[in-house]
Scaffold this active site. Structure first.
Site: not given
Length: 171
Positions: A121, A134
């Protein structure tokens, strides 16, 4: 991702915990004339992941590409995210990448050229507040992928590794 691969003539083994989503994706791929198998899979289930390569090999006969694309998010400051939620996210976003790679790497090594593609990501490159869990998981995917790529290259393996860092994706 599945549509892009099908347009290029890739046969696909789709794995997801969401069986309705699997069926929907398979239906979208039908016009492309590629072989598509559906594999309901919880990537946190070690036994199920370990069994998947034989299942896929039985249907498709070979594996040339592995895309590790499962991911979840938990927002909130570190002090707000429970240990249980943090661990749940790491199991899916990072440990499943390692588990799937370990399971499929022997099949990939048998091919003249193969690739593991791990989806990290943008938050595997930057670290915004409120995304501790995350970001940690996506940095872990990045580190694992980069180190594995170096190891496989040192061995002269036919398997390459790519790590992708997409920005916002409407999923």
């Amino acid at each position: 991702l599945a549509l892009a691969l099908a347009r290029r003539g890739c046969h696909l083994a789709l794995a997801d915990v969401n069986t309705a989503g699997l069926a929907e994706t398979a239906a979208l791929l039908a016009p492309h004339g590629v072989r598509v198998s559906q594999h309901p899979l919880d990537v946190t289930d070690r036994a199920a992941v370990a069994a998947l390569p034989d299942e896929v090999l039985g249907i498709h006969g070979q594996v040339d590409l592995l895309f590790n694309n499962a991911g979840v998010a938990v927002g909130g400051l570190f002090s707000q995210v429970s240990e249980k939620d943090f661990d749940w996210l790491m199991e899916i976003n990072f440990h499943a990448v390692v588990r799937m790679t370990r399971a499929f790497l022997p099949l990939l090594r048998e091919r003249p050229a193969a690739r593991v593609v791990n989806i990290s990501s943008l938050f595997g490159l930057i670290t915004p507040a409120g995304q501790t869990a995350y970001s940690a998981s996506k940095f872990a995917v990045r580190g694992f992928s980069n180190a594995l790529a170096h190891e496989l290259a040192m061995e002269g393996s036919p398997v390459g590794v790519t790590v992708a860092h997409p920005g916002g994706v409407a999923t």
